[in-house]
Write an enzyme that holds these catalytic residues in place. Structure first.
Site, short mmCIF file in Angstrom:
data_model
loop_
_atom_site.label_atom_id
_atom_site.label_comp_id
_atom_site.label_asym_id
_atom_site.label_seq_id
_atom_site.Cartn_x
_atom_site.Cartn_y
_atom_site.Cartn_z
N ARG A 1 0.86 -1.19 0.00
CA ARG A 1 0.00 0.00 0.00
C ARG A 1 0.90 1.23 0.00
NH1 ARG A 1 -2.17 3.52 3.75
NH2 ARG A 1 -4.26 4.28 3.34
N SER B 1 -12.59 -2.73 1.20
CA SER B 1 -12.70 -2.06 2.50
C SER B 1 -14.13 -1.63 2.73
CB SER B 1 -11.83 -0.79 2.54
OG SER B 1 -10.49 -1.12 2.46
N LYS C 1 -3.95 6.47 8.46
CA LYS C 1 -4.62 6.82 7.20
C LYS C 1 -5.18 8.23 7.39
CE LYS C 1 -8.07 4.67 4.12
NZ LYS C 1 -9.13 5.62 3.82
N1 TZP Z 1 -7.91 1.43 6.33
C1 TZP Z 1 -8.70 1.63 7.37
S1 TZP Z 1 -7.81 2.07 8.75
C2 TZP Z 1 -6.34 1.98 7.91
C3 TZP Z 1 -6.59 1.63 6.59
C4 TZP Z 1 -5.57 1.47 5.55
C5 TZP Z 1 -5.03 2.27 8.54
C6 TZP Z 1 -4.57 1.21 9.46
O1 TZP Z 1 -3.34 1.53 10.02
P1 TZP Z 1 -2.97 1.20 11.54
O2 TZP Z 1 -1.61 1.81 11.73
O3 TZP Z 1 -2.92 -0.28 11.67
O4 TZP Z 1 -4.02 1.86 12.39
#
Ligand code: TZP
Ligand code: MG
Length: 221
Positions: free
Chosen positions: A43, A114, A143
């Site tokens: 990603r 998602s 994010k």
């Molecule tokens: N999609 C929903 S939350 C997220 C993504 C890509 C980020 C997750 O990152 P982390 O550091 O595990 O909270």
């Protein structure tokens, strides 16, 4: 690579170069695999993320590492990159290419979608998703445009609606709260920072696996 099974989603590591605290993403992924991650998603997003040929070049190295180590390799969002890298699958969000279109373009590769509500989950299933990434479950800073965390209730709602597709929770998940996500009915947890920012990605992955494993619950056939 055959179909998506819940066991392959148990500890889903998501990462790009911007998540690695200045370290080499190859080293971070290699250590995460040592620690037992069961699937990887490339990603390449966020501040300073690589683009074009640079994103492709890093993707080629990460893809090869996953092939060598027997870890399924998924690409986030970018259909062309997924095809160029011959990824095992593509993961799309609600703002990305429509899941129906993604399904058509990738044929038999895995499609992850998602979802942040039951409604989105129902639509993703109809569109032909192979698994769902549900979240953010907990608040996350990783994010930039993430919504507030829903709590594990989102997973419970998806299960209570009769959706049997493999589901991973994502967003703010750590070894301290992973069991709650599993107890709500998830097949696994997806994390970025809990592994990519850890002093030891291998040890962080081991700790997460222990937390996920403790529930020992078989969530669907
Ligand atoms: N999609 C929903 S939350 C997220 C993504 C890509 C980020 C997750 O990152 P982390 O550091 O595990 O909270
Ligand atoms: Mg996206």
């Amino acid at each position: 690579m055959t179909g998506v099974t819940a066991s392959k989603l148990r500890l889903y590591f998501v990462m790009g170069s911007a998540n690695c605290a200045g370290r080499d993403p190859m080293e971070v992924l290699s250590q995460a695999i040592d620690g037992g991650v069961t699937i990887f998603q490339y990603r390449e997003k966020g501040r300073g993320a690589l683009r074009g040929r640079d994103a492709l070049a890093l993707g080629e190295r990460l893809r090869k590492l996953c092939l060598d180590r027997g870890v399924p390799f998924i690409v986030n969002d970018d259909l062309e990159l997924a095809l160029a890298l011959d990824a095992d699958g593509l993961h799309v969000g609600q703002e990305d290419m429509a899941a129906e279109t993604a399904r058509e373009k990738i044929g038999g590769k895995w499609l992850g979608v998602s979802v942040s509500s039951l409604d989105e989950a129902v639509r993703a299933v109809r569109a032909g998703a192979d698994y769902l990434g549900a979240g953010p479950i907990f608040d996350t800073k990783t994010k930039e445009d993430a919504k507030p965390g829903t709590g594990p209730i989102l997973i419970r709602q998806i299960r209570e609606a009769g959706i049997g597709l493999p589901v991973v929770g994502i967003g703010g998940i750590t070894a301290a709260n992973a069991a709650q996500v599993m107890e709500a009915g998830a097949d696994g947890v997806a994390v970025i920072s809990a592994i990519s920012q850890a002093a030891s990605p291998a040890e962080a992955a081991r700790e997460l696996l222990r937390a996920v494993g403790r529930t020992g619950k078989q969530n669907h056939p």
